[in-house]
Design a protein around this motif. Structure first.
Motif, PDB file in Angstrom:
ATOM      1  N   TYR A 216      29.641  37.422  38.247  1.00 20.26           N
ATOM      2  CA  TYR A 216      30.463  36.420  37.559  1.00 20.26           C
ATOM      3  C   TYR A 216      29.807  35.049  37.708  1.00 20.26           C
ATOM      4  O   TYR A 216      29.357  34.696  38.803  1.00 20.26           O
ATOM      5  CB  TYR A 216      31.869  36.394  38.173  1.00 20.26           C
ATOM      6  CG  TYR A 216      32.674  35.178  37.773  1.00 20.26           C
ATOM      7  CD1 TYR A 216      33.200  35.057  36.491  1.00 20.26           C
ATOM      8  CD2 TYR A 216      32.880  34.134  38.670  1.00 20.26           C
ATOM      9  CE1 TYR A 216      33.920  33.934  36.115  1.00 20.26           C
ATOM     10  CE2 TYR A 216      33.611  33.011  38.296  1.00 20.26           C
ATOM     11  CZ  TYR A 216      34.112  32.907  37.018  1.00 20.26           C
ATOM     12  OH  TYR A 216      34.815  31.795  36.646  1.00 20.26           O
ATOM     13  N   GLN A 217      29.781  34.306  36.616  1.00 17.58           N
ATOM     14  CA  GLN A 217      29.291  32.926  36.660  1.00 17.58           C
ATOM     15  C   GLN A 217      30.400  31.992  36.205  1.00 17.58           C
ATOM     16  O   GLN A 217      30.981  32.186  35.141  1.00 17.58           O
ATOM     17  CB  GLN A 217      28.069  32.732  35.759  1.00 17.58           C
ATOM     18  CG  GLN A 217      27.552  31.304  35.783  1.00 17.58           C
ATOM     19  CD  GLN A 217      26.296  31.116  34.952  1.00 17.58           C
ATOM     20  OE1 GLN A 217      25.510  32.038  34.789  1.00 17.58           O
ATOM     21  NE2 GLN A 217      26.116  29.917  34.428  1.00 17.58           N
ATOM     22  N   GLY A 218      30.702  31.008  37.053  1.00 12.57           N
ATOM     23  CA  GLY A 218      31.718  30.031  36.685  1.00 12.57           C
ATOM     24  C   GLY A 218      32.558  29.622  37.879  1.00 12.57           C
ATOM     25  O   GLY A 218      32.305  30.027  39.014  1.00 12.57           O
ATOM     26  N   PRO A 219      33.590  28.799  37.624  1.00  9.50           N
ATOM     27  CA  PRO A 219      34.457  28.316  38.703  1.00  9.50           C
ATOM     28  C   PRO A 219      35.198  29.475  39.385  1.00  9.50           C
ATOM     29  O   PRO A 219      35.640  30.406  38.726  1.00  9.50           O
ATOM     30  CB  PRO A 219      35.453  27.402  37.985  1.00  9.50           C
ATOM     31  CG  PRO A 219      34.834  27.090  36.667  1.00  9.50           C
ATOM     32  CD  PRO A 219      33.952  28.253  36.325  1.00  9.50           C
ATOM     33  N   TYR A 220      35.314  29.378  40.698  1.00  9.70           N
ATOM     34  CA  TYR A 220      35.986  30.446  41.465  1.00  9.70           C
ATOM     35  C   TYR A 220      37.398  30.695  40.943  1.00  9.70           C
ATOM     36  O   TYR A 220      37.851  31.828  40.867  1.00  9.70           O
ATOM     37  CB  TYR A 220      36.054  30.098  42.959  1.00  9.70           C
ATOM     38  CG  TYR A 220      34.703  29.921  43.616  1.00  9.70           C
ATOM     39  CD1 TYR A 220      33.653  30.804  43.369  1.00  9.70           C
ATOM     40  CD2 TYR A 220      34.477  28.871  44.495  1.00  9.70           C
ATOM     41  CE1 TYR A 220      32.417  30.641  43.988  1.00  9.70           C
ATOM     42  CE2 TYR A 220      33.243  28.708  45.120  1.00  9.70           C
ATOM     43  CZ  TYR A 220      32.220  29.587  44.858  1.00  9.70           C
ATOM     44  OH  TYR A 220      31.014  29.431  45.465  1.00  9.70           O
TER      45      TYR A 220
END
Length: 153
Positions: free
Chosen positions: A98-102
């Motif tokens: 996953y790439q992006g804000p937690y």
């Protein structure tokens, strides 16, 4: 978004970790404090992490998460106080990157769970997150998290 999912075989991995409970809204502070505590102890005993920090989730009760927070280590080490030796068990895992804000990770979990179901696999109930870059040095949109579900059988 596209969430690449795959099946992998995980050898057992020794870790030093802290087992605790937390509500989801307190996770940033709880994780940060636990990582700092384990890192300080590793430095004190002359050891280094052998991989990225992780959090293991043993339930999905957002008000009372059962967590294990720590770092992989090269060999089994002794702990102290709340820092305990443990291991990420050997076996098959379903993983997703996953790439992006937690705080926006939920769709990646849903994609991985759907992928597992479509493949007829059975998760053990635990979920691991491996944090592949440092949120203090990386823009939120570029944060990389590997989600891993250990599988039965």
């Amino acid at each position: 978004m596209n969430y690449p999912c795959e099946l992998s075989d995980q050898p057992s991995q020794p870790v030093l970790s802290i087992r605790t409970r937390s509500a989801v809204e307190n996770l940033p502070q709880v994780l940060g404090q636990a990582y700092l505590t384990v890192l300080r102890y590793l430095a004190e005993i002359g050891e280094q992490p052998a991989g990225p920090p992780f959090a293991a989730y043993y339930n999905m009760d957002m008000q009372d998460l059962d967590l294990e927070i720590g770092f992989p280590v090269a060999k089994a080490l002794t702990g102290r106080n709340e820092i305990q030796p443990s291991e990420i068990p050997a076996g098959k895992q379903a993983t997703c990157l996953y790439q992006g804000p937690y705080r926006q990770i939920e769709p990646a979990y849903q994609a991985l769970m759907q992928w597992i179901q479509e493949k007829g696999l059975l998760p053990t109930g635990a979920a691991y997150e491996f944090y592949l870059n440092d949120p203090r040095e990386t823009p939120e949109s570029e944060l990389l998290t590997k989600i891993a579900f250990p599988l039965k059988g």
